[in-house]
Design an enzyme around this catalytic site. Sequence first.
Site, mmCIF file in Angstrom:
data_model
loop_
_atom_site.group_PDB
_atom_site.id
_atom_site.type_symbol
_atom_site.label_atom_id
_atom_site.label_comp_id
_atom_site.label_asym_id
_atom_site.label_seq_id
_atom_site.Cartn_x
_atom_site.Cartn_y
_atom_site.Cartn_z
ATOM 1 N N PRO A 1 0.825 -1.205 0.000
ATOM 2 C CA PRO A 1 0.000 0.000 0.000
ATOM 3 C C PRO A 1 0.863 1.259 0.000
ATOM 4 O O PRO A 1 1.800 1.383 0.786
ATOM 5 C CB PRO A 1 -0.806 -0.137 1.297
ATOM 6 C CG PRO A 1 -0.875 -1.611 1.530
ATOM 7 C CD PRO A 1 0.479 -2.119 1.086
ATOM 8 N N GLU A 2 0.557 2.177 -0.897
ATOM 9 C CA GLU A 2 1.314 3.417 -1.016
ATOM 10 C C GLU A 2 0.481 4.573 -0.483
ATOM 11 O O GLU A 2 -0.571 4.370 0.142
ATOM 12 C CB GLU A 2 1.718 3.614 -2.481
ATOM 13 C CG GLU A 2 2.564 2.463 -2.990
ATOM 14 C CD GLU A 2 2.958 2.587 -4.455
ATOM 15 O OE1 GLU A 2 3.226 1.542 -5.061
ATOM 16 O OE2 GLU A 2 3.005 3.717 -4.993
ATOM 17 N N ARG B 1 1.708 -11.691 6.323
ATOM 18 C CA ARG B 1 3.156 -11.785 6.124
ATOM 19 C C ARG B 1 3.968 -11.276 7.311
ATOM 20 O O ARG B 1 5.178 -11.419 7.352
ATOM 21 C CB ARG B 1 3.557 -11.006 4.866
ATOM 22 C CG ARG B 1 2.974 -11.619 3.599
ATOM 23 C CD ARG B 1 3.606 -11.038 2.368
ATOM 24 N NE ARG B 1 5.032 -11.320 2.327
ATOM 25 C CZ ARG B 1 5.851 -10.839 1.396
ATOM 26 N NH1 ARG B 1 5.399 -10.061 0.459
ATOM 27 N NH2 ARG B 1 7.129 -11.132 1.414
ATOM 28 N N TYR C 1 -5.648 -13.967 10.154
ATOM 29 C CA TYR C 1 -4.387 -13.234 10.341
ATOM 30 C C TYR C 1 -4.581 -11.872 11.005
ATOM 31 O O TYR C 1 -3.811 -10.948 10.784
ATOM 32 C CB TYR C 1 -3.660 -13.053 8.989
ATOM 33 C CG TYR C 1 -3.532 -14.312 8.194
ATOM 34 C CD1 TYR C 1 -2.723 -15.364 8.615
ATOM 35 C CD2 TYR C 1 -4.249 -14.479 7.004
ATOM 36 C CE1 TYR C 1 -2.621 -16.544 7.880
ATOM 37 C CE2 TYR C 1 -4.154 -15.652 6.258
ATOM 38 C CZ TYR C 1 -3.341 -16.677 6.709
ATOM 39 O OH TYR C 1 -3.247 -17.833 5.979
ATOM 40 N N ASN D 1 6.145 1.967 -5.826
ATOM 41 C CA ASN D 1 6.505 1.596 -7.188
ATOM 42 C C ASN D 1 5.568 2.144 -8.256
ATOM 43 O O ASN D 1 5.988 2.796 -9.205
ATOM 44 C CB ASN D 1 6.592 0.071 -7.301
ATOM 45 C CG ASN D 1 7.441 -0.358 -8.472
ATOM 46 O OD1 ASN D 1 8.494 0.212 -8.718
ATOM 47 N ND2 ASN D 1 6.985 -1.344 -9.210
ATOM 48 N N LYS E 1 3.282 6.428 3.938
ATOM 49 C CA LYS E 1 2.791 5.071 4.150
ATOM 50 C C LYS E 1 2.471 4.785 5.617
ATOM 51 O O LYS E 1 2.005 3.698 5.950
ATOM 52 C CB LYS E 1 3.820 4.060 3.634
ATOM 53 C CG LYS E 1 4.086 4.189 2.134
ATOM 54 C CD LYS E 1 5.126 3.187 1.678
ATOM 55 C CE LYS E 1 5.493 3.423 0.224
ATOM 56 N NZ LYS E 1 6.492 2.449 -0.263
ATOM 57 N N LYS F 1 21.519 14.858 -4.939
ATOM 58 C CA LYS F 1 21.605 13.413 -5.011
ATOM 59 C C LYS F 1 22.263 12.997 -6.326
ATOM 60 O O LYS F 1 22.118 13.664 -7.341
ATOM 61 C CB LYS F 1 20.204 12.783 -4.951
ATOM 62 C CG LYS F 1 19.419 13.105 -3.692
ATOM 63 C CD LYS F 1 19.959 12.357 -2.495
ATOM 64 C CE LYS F 1 19.110 12.630 -1.252
ATOM 65 N NZ LYS F 1 19.607 11.895 -0.065
#
Length: 371
Positions: free
Chosen positions: A2-3, A129, A108, A195, A62, A176
């Site tokens: 999740p973003e 997870r 879960y 992503n 996030k 950078k």
Amino acid sequence: MPELAEVSRIVHFIRQHLVGKTLSRVQAQHDDIVYGKVGTSADEFEKAMQGKTVVGAGQQGKYFWITMSSPPHAVMHFGMAGWLKIKDADTYYYRTDKPQDKEWPPKYWKFLLETDGNPKTEAAFVDFRRLARIRLVDCPADEIRKYTPLKENGPDPVADPELVTEKWLTELVTRKKAPIKAVLLDQANISGIGNWMGDEILYQGKIHPEQYSNTLNDEQIQDLHKALHYVCSTSVELLADSEKFPEHWLFKHRWGKGKKNQTAKLPNGDKIIFLTVGGRTSAVVPSVQKKTGPITKDVTEDETKESHPSSKRKRETPLKEESDSDPEIEKVSKKSGPSKGTGRGVKLEDSEKKASPETSGRRRSTRLRTK
């Protein structure tokens, strides 16, 4: 994972269903990773939440939090596959018809919340997870972002538009020397971009993800700044519902359709290729995203022929690529002992070690919603 957009969806539902209600029942499942890795325990979470009123919810990238009528407050990160379910509410950003996804309590679960009043609200934090993180932060509600882990992360493009200016972005990218995609994914630079959002921003900005950030010219930085705010604000306004995303977005076409091993394309025929940049597979449209400066490597003919995923519900990245440089994502194979609790929460002076990126296993399906 999740973003920013997907997390904003959950914050929306927390405000809609939990804020203003008192938690009459709280159950937390013992997990020395999800809680223990950040210095909290299930017992401490239960005691901190039980009987209190939810007064607010917020987000930085996030990370998201639930503020209570008194400290400590819960600050959470979904990791790769975590989520917050609210009974009888459509909180997921993709639809599923699996019977097990309608069970209550869900599989879960890490904590269950039940409010008083009629009708009552029931919520569950789930993560099969165990890469999610749930912690208590003992501070005034309006100072949460001054505390770990939020203080170590960069500004949120939606929550902090006054900070994410063109001047700020210019200073960031010019100091950078890394592929621009990697710079966007680093949560210490900017909070919330993962992503698919990084790929969409670069596609809308017409910038190649491999190009070194310090070689972008003024016009490219201006385009990047516009694309950054456009993609983030639009996806948040639409609550991460991909069915409502603009048709001209790369997101609508990057997953591929039709037969296996068929090359992914835009509706106009422009080819979509896939490159590994910043440890993640990036969807790129070479005809739009031109290389105007030094990059990490040249695109080969073999890469332009790389096949796309054959199903909307399948992920587009290799199994080994999982991290968006989030400090909360740790190696599943790491067998470290449980961390000890810290009483009522994490103090400002507490420090936390950054964990290694998770490198194996399978992610949840993509964010395309299927009818």
